[in-house]
Write a protein that holds these residues in place. Structure first.
Motif, PDB file in Angstrom:
ATOM      1  N   ARG A  94       3.636  11.172 -11.989  1.00  0.00           N
ATOM      2  CA  ARG A  94       2.780  12.337 -11.735  1.00  0.00           C
ATOM      3  C   ARG A  94       1.341  11.905 -11.499  1.00  0.00           C
ATOM      4  NH1 ARG A  94       3.510  15.741 -16.932  1.00  0.00           N
ATOM      5  NH2 ARG A  94       1.969  17.188 -16.133  1.00  0.00           N
ATOM      6  N   MET A  95       0.897  10.904 -12.260  1.00  0.00           N
ATOM      7  CA  MET A  95      -0.480  10.460 -12.107  1.00  0.00           C
ATOM      8  C   MET A  95      -0.680   9.729 -10.782  1.00  0.00           C
ATOM      9  SD  MET A  95      -1.492   9.475 -16.007  1.00  0.00           S
ATOM     10  CE  MET A  95      -3.141   9.045 -15.499  1.00  0.00           C
ATOM     11  N   LEU A  96       0.299   8.940 -10.389  1.00  0.00           N
ATOM     12  CA  LEU A  96       0.213   8.199  -9.122  1.00  0.00           C
ATOM     13  C   LEU A  96      -0.017   9.126  -7.945  1.00  0.00           C
ATOM     14  CD1 LEU A  96       2.937   5.420  -9.219  1.00  0.00           C
ATOM     15  CD2 LEU A  96       0.459   5.196  -9.365  1.00  0.00           C
ATOM     16  N   GLN A  97       0.697  10.238  -7.944  1.00  0.00           N
ATOM     17  CA  GLN A  97       0.519  11.221  -6.868  1.00  0.00           C
ATOM     18  C   GLN A  97      -0.941  11.629  -6.750  1.00  0.00           C
ATOM     19  OE1 GLN A  97       2.923  14.493  -8.134  1.00  0.00           O
ATOM     20  NE2 GLN A  97       4.604  13.125  -8.582  1.00  0.00           N
ATOM     21  N   VAL A  98      -1.541  11.904  -7.891  1.00  0.00           N
ATOM     22  CA  VAL A  98      -2.931  12.354  -7.884  1.00  0.00           C
ATOM     23  C   VAL A  98      -3.861  11.217  -7.472  1.00  0.00           C
ATOM     24  CG1 VAL A  98      -4.772  13.387  -9.259  1.00  0.00           C
ATOM     25  CG2 VAL A  98      -2.399  14.050  -9.659  1.00  0.00           C
ATOM     26  N   PHE A  99      -3.604  10.011  -7.984  1.00  0.00           N
ATOM     27  CA  PHE A  99      -4.426   8.854  -7.588  1.00  0.00           C
ATOM     28  C   PHE A  99      -4.444   8.729  -6.071  1.00  0.00           C
ATOM     29  CE2 PHE A  99      -3.405   6.455 -11.765  1.00  0.00           C
ATOM     30  CZ  PHE A  99      -4.453   7.094 -12.402  1.00  0.00           C
ATOM     31  N   CYS A 126      -4.929   2.996  -1.242  1.00  0.00           N
ATOM     32  CA  CYS A 126      -4.567   2.739  -2.625  1.00  0.00           C
ATOM     33  C   CYS A 126      -3.420   1.727  -2.672  1.00  0.00           C
ATOM     34  CB  CYS A 126      -4.130   4.073  -3.234  1.00  0.00           C
ATOM     35  SG  CYS A 126      -3.794   4.027  -4.963  1.00  0.00           S
ATOM     36  N   ILE A 127      -3.711   0.551  -3.204  1.00  0.00           N
ATOM     37  CA  ILE A 127      -2.653  -0.446  -3.372  1.00  0.00           C
ATOM     38  C   ILE A 127      -2.015  -0.235  -4.738  1.00  0.00           C
ATOM     39  CG2 ILE A 127      -2.220  -2.893  -3.827  1.00  0.00           C
ATOM     40  CD1 ILE A 127      -4.097  -3.586  -1.618  1.00  0.00           C
ATOM     41  N   LEU A 128      -0.694  -0.256  -4.736  1.00  0.00           N
ATOM     42  CA  LEU A 128       0.050  -0.051  -5.969  1.00  0.00           C
ATOM     43  C   LEU A 128       0.577  -1.402  -6.430  1.00  0.00           C
ATOM     44  CD1 LEU A 128       1.547   2.057  -7.802  1.00  0.00           C
ATOM     45  CD2 LEU A 128       3.405   1.900  -6.161  1.00  0.00           C
ATOM     46  N   GLN A 129       0.240  -1.814  -7.634  1.00  0.00           N
ATOM     47  CA  GLN A 129       0.676  -3.133  -8.083  1.00  0.00           C
ATOM     48  C   GLN A 129       1.262  -3.043  -9.487  1.00  0.00           C
ATOM     49  OE1 GLN A 129      -0.121  -6.187  -6.320  1.00  0.00           O
ATOM     50  NE2 GLN A 129       0.741  -7.581  -7.841  1.00  0.00           N
ATOM     51  N   ARG A 130       2.519  -3.428  -9.599  1.00  0.00           N
ATOM     52  CA  ARG A 130       3.177  -3.456 -10.885  1.00  0.00           C
ATOM     53  C   ARG A 130       2.741  -4.694 -11.645  1.00  0.00           C
ATOM     54  NH1 ARG A 130       7.492  -6.122 -12.052  1.00  0.00           N
ATOM     55  NH2 ARG A 130       7.589  -6.651  -9.865  1.00  0.00           N
ATOM     56  N   ILE A 142       0.857  -1.184   0.000  1.00  0.00           N
ATOM     57  CA  ILE A 142       0.000   0.000   0.000  1.00  0.00           C
ATOM     58  C   ILE A 142       0.895   1.237   0.000  1.00  0.00           C
ATOM     59  CG2 ILE A 142      -1.528   1.419   1.443  1.00  0.00           C
ATOM     60  CD1 ILE A 142      -2.992  -1.050   2.246  1.00  0.00           C
ATOM     61  N   LEU A 143       0.534   2.156  -0.886  1.00  0.00           N
ATOM     62  CA  LEU A 143       1.306   3.386  -1.010  1.00  0.00           C
ATOM     63  C   LEU A 143       0.523   4.494  -0.329  1.00  0.00           C
ATOM     64  CD1 LEU A 143       3.616   4.871  -2.599  1.00  0.00           C
ATOM     65  CD2 LEU A 143       1.922   5.195  -4.396  1.00  0.00           C
ATOM     66  N   GLN A 144       1.126   5.148   0.647  1.00  0.00           N
ATOM     67  CA  GLN A 144       0.398   6.191   1.369  1.00  0.00           C
ATOM     68  C   GLN A 144       1.239   7.446   1.476  1.00  0.00           C
ATOM     69  OE1 GLN A 144      -2.686   5.550   3.173  1.00  0.00           O
ATOM     70  NE2 GLN A 144      -2.866   7.582   4.058  1.00  0.00           N
ATOM     71  N   ARG A 145       0.728   8.529   0.927  1.00  0.00           N
ATOM     72  CA  ARG A 145       1.392   9.810   1.016  1.00  0.00           C
ATOM     73  C   ARG A 145       1.148  10.414   2.395  1.00  0.00           C
ATOM     74  NH1 ARG A 145      -0.825  14.496   0.208  1.00  0.00           N
ATOM     75  NH2 ARG A 145      -2.697  13.333  -0.333  1.00  0.00           N
ATOM     76  N   VAL A 146       2.162  11.052   2.952  1.00  0.00           N
ATOM     77  CA  VAL A 146       1.998  11.779   4.205  1.00  0.00           C
ATOM     78  C   VAL A 146       2.319  13.243   3.914  1.00  0.00           C
ATOM     79  CG1 VAL A 146       2.719  11.965   6.608  1.00  0.00           C
ATOM     80  CG2 VAL A 146       2.753   9.738   5.477  1.00  0.00           C
ATOM     81  N   ASP A 147       1.414  14.133   4.290  1.00  0.00           N
ATOM     82  CA  ASP A 147       1.667  15.562   4.069  1.00  0.00           C
ATOM     83  C   ASP A 147       2.790  16.041   4.968  1.00  0.00           C
ATOM     84  OD1 ASP A 147      -0.157  16.062   2.087  1.00  0.00           O
ATOM     85  OD2 ASP A 147      -1.801  16.312   3.507  1.00  0.00           O
ATOM     86  N   ILE A 171      -8.751   0.562  -3.027  1.00  0.00           N
ATOM     87  CA  ILE A 171      -8.724   0.364  -4.476  1.00  0.00           C
ATOM     88  C   ILE A 171      -7.289   0.004  -4.849  1.00  0.00           C
ATOM     89  CG2 ILE A 171     -10.570   2.053  -4.872  1.00  0.00           C
ATOM     90  CD1 ILE A 171      -8.188   3.746  -6.229  1.00  0.00           C
ATOM     91  N   ALA A 172      -7.113  -0.514  -6.050  1.00  0.00           N
ATOM     92  CA  ALA A 172      -5.761  -0.838  -6.504  1.00  0.00           C
ATOM     93  C   ALA A 172      -5.482  -0.158  -7.832  1.00  0.00           C
ATOM     94  CB  ALA A 172      -5.593  -2.340  -6.653  1.00  0.00           C
ATOM     95  N   VAL A 173      -4.224   0.239  -8.008  1.00  0.00           N
ATOM     96  CA  VAL A 173      -3.767   0.746  -9.299  1.00  0.00           C
ATOM     97  C   VAL A 173      -2.803  -0.277  -9.868  1.00  0.00           C
ATOM     98  CG1 VAL A 173      -2.548   2.586 -10.506  1.00  0.00           C
ATOM     99  CG2 VAL A 173      -3.993   3.144  -8.551  1.00  0.00           C
ATOM    100  N   LEU A 174      -3.126  -0.840 -11.022  1.00  0.00           N
ATOM    101  CA  LEU A 174      -2.256  -1.812 -11.679  1.00  0.00           C
ATOM    102  C   LEU A 174      -1.508  -1.112 -12.802  1.00  0.00           C
ATOM    103  CD1 LEU A 174      -4.139  -3.725 -10.095  1.00  0.00           C
ATOM    104  CD2 LEU A 174      -3.923  -5.319 -11.989  1.00  0.00           C
TER     105      LEU A 174
END
Lengths: 343, 343
Positions: free
Chosen positions: B78-83, B94-98, A95-100, B64-67
């Motif tokens: 850049r898009m990942l940041q917004v997701f 948000c789970i990040l999956q390559r 899980i990717l989590q941004r921290v402000d 949710i997951a982003v594949l």
């Protein structure tokens, strides 16, 4: 479309819910024929077994989280790839989590630990000045990756991986001094910074001191608060101001490659050139530092190695193979075309 | 330290497990005093309630997951940041999956849906040529983001967000033709590619045709398989070969900005300059295209808008506010210093 439940499957099969559950969980107490029939119905109806129920039995949700301060930093981007890859190898999800900037990462971590039943956490970027009491609220293993540690933290208790930001920054400044530069400007973090930015700034100060160069505070230029930190845009804005100030300098050391790229752009726009008019150096070793025109002198951090070691230690902690580990990687000074001896 | 269980808490409090559970879940059937006492013990012992059990009651895991295919692509960064940001606003994780180039993303998605009780999926990058039958195995909503769609997919059934890669690529090639260039090389994806790479290549072909320029296959240079696709390194390697081949060209169109940066580097190393000897153009609109020296002519995709819209549609699907949506964003040609009229 309504979600199909285990009850629906039981009704379709003409069996009880317990029997369906046995089929799903490969329980011995069910005939092979019945099991196959049930699995067939499950398949045809695209039924997804309720995973929380299964989690209770298996008592393992294979998930770790990466908490990032500064998600836009391309240096972290390279590390994220490796985190994701190494985690996948272990059959875990990430899980990717941004921290402000102004968020307390431990609070975020505690919340996430509860919500997602995490097995471990990587803290990436930012700085760490939390009390032991606070950190003890986290009941799962964690590793600090490329994070500035302040004195309050008992470093021996927690695991961390990074380069020696003070020493590597000293190395770069020492290199510029060695080229004959005495008026060396720095693009640094804010003076209230407690992270790697502070360590890199202190390395710069120490090297100047060792070379007997009088410190000039007008050559210290902090990144702007209202622009993304460590970015090209920030380096560009800061360098424009530096050039307009009229303060003399012959070399500019930016504490990230992206800042250095922005700095070069500002210099070109002012009708000056790199390295003829100004030597420019960066830090990190991003690909762009090599591909830029001119190529940029930098400190190359072994991002992949740092990321791999972070995950290795985290899983050793999860599997109780270690109590805590610290690893400092050496970085490499890459002398390139953006710096030259002062004539 | 062993994990504390609900039984341990019950023993410490001298009550039953059910009573502890009632305290945790704010059940009305428990006295306020008992509840406070139990919550105090929970707090002191840093007990983390078993979330799967709570999930069963709440019946919602907010994830949710982003594949991603092509996780190293800075455009996706850049898009990942917004997701991540938009998902957090909705109180989701948000789970990040390559996904590897040779992996079937639908298989990965089905597995992940089961394991993590996902609420939705974003497919990012790569291409999509799955049958309806296959896609129907996914029982949760998904959105295709900046993905090349092939004919086999019934586009109306699924939701997607992107720019018109064919049209935008046509625009760039048309611009180079308008500058008088006739020998326009392209760094493109492999000829078996089915993704945005193919669409951008076809836009190039079409523009040449409209300008009555005879197509020269020797000017089509595919990215190398053994180097990260769309990367600076790949653009560098391909352009070195092109220059060494002796094939004449006056402009080079690379289908990503990173490729264009690598191409410029190879041209400089050959002792040539941009744009005096060769005009170079990219695609994407990364920050570096502006900060590079010279600044690079490119097609700027509205990455943030695409990412926001992707998440907006995904949550509308999750909340059943829409059945399917398609959104094509316009991109912008940024004419900069790396291209010039042919003398």
């Amino acid at each position: 479309m309504d979600t199909i439940t285990i009850k629906d499957i039981a009704n379709l099969c003409g069996v009880g819910v317990t029997t369906v559950s046995r089929a799903i969980n490969n329980h011995p107490d069910i005939s092979e024929d019945t099991k196959q029939m049930i699995l067939q119905v499950i398949k045809e109806n695209h039924y997804v077994p309720n995973n929380s129920a299964r989690n209770l039995k298996r008592s393992a949700s294979k998930t770790i989280a990466v908490l990032i301060k500064g998600i836009t930093n391309p240096f972290f981007n390279r590390m994220l790839q490796v985190f994701e890859q190494e985690t996948q190898k272990k059959k875990y999800s990430c899980i990717l989590q941004r921290v402000d900037e102004n968020q307390d990462e431990i609070d975020v971590a505690i919340e996430l630990e509860k919500e997602k039943r995490l097995k471990g956490i990587v803290f990436l970027g930012g700085y760490f000045s939390h009390s032991k009491e606070k950190l003890d609220q986290l009941t799962i293993p964690f590793v600090l990756s490329t994070i500035g540690l302040t004195q309050e933290v008992d470093q021996d208790v927690y695991s961390w991986v990074s380069v020696d930001d003070f020493q590597e920054s000293y190395k770069m400044t020492d290199y510029l001094c060695g080229l004959g530069h005495k008026k060396i400007a720095i693009i640094s973090a804010g003076m209230d910074d407690e992270s790697i930015g502070k360590l890199r700034y202190e390395g710069y100060r120490k090297a100047l001191e060792h070379h007997g160069i009088k410190f000039n505070p007008n050559l210290v230029r902090c990144m702007k608060d209202d622009i993304e930190s460590y970015s090209m845009e920030n380096g560009y804005a800061v360098t424009r101001e530096l050039l307009q100030s009229g303060e003399e300098f012959t070399a500019l050391y930016a504490i990230s490659d992206s800042l250095a790229v922005g700095a070069c752009k500002a210099i070109f726009e002012a009708g000056k050139s790199v390295p003829e008019d100004y030597s420019v150096a960066g830090f990190d070793g991003l690909d762009i530092s090599f591909y830029y025109n001119p190529s940029i002198t930098t400190i190359r951090q072994p991002a992949e190695k740092i990321a791999k070691e972070t995950i290795r230690i985290l899983f050793d902690l999860i599997h109780k193979k270690t109590a805590s580990e610290h690893r400092i990687f050496a970085a490499q000074l890459m002398a390139r075309d953006s710096t030259k001896p002062l004539k």
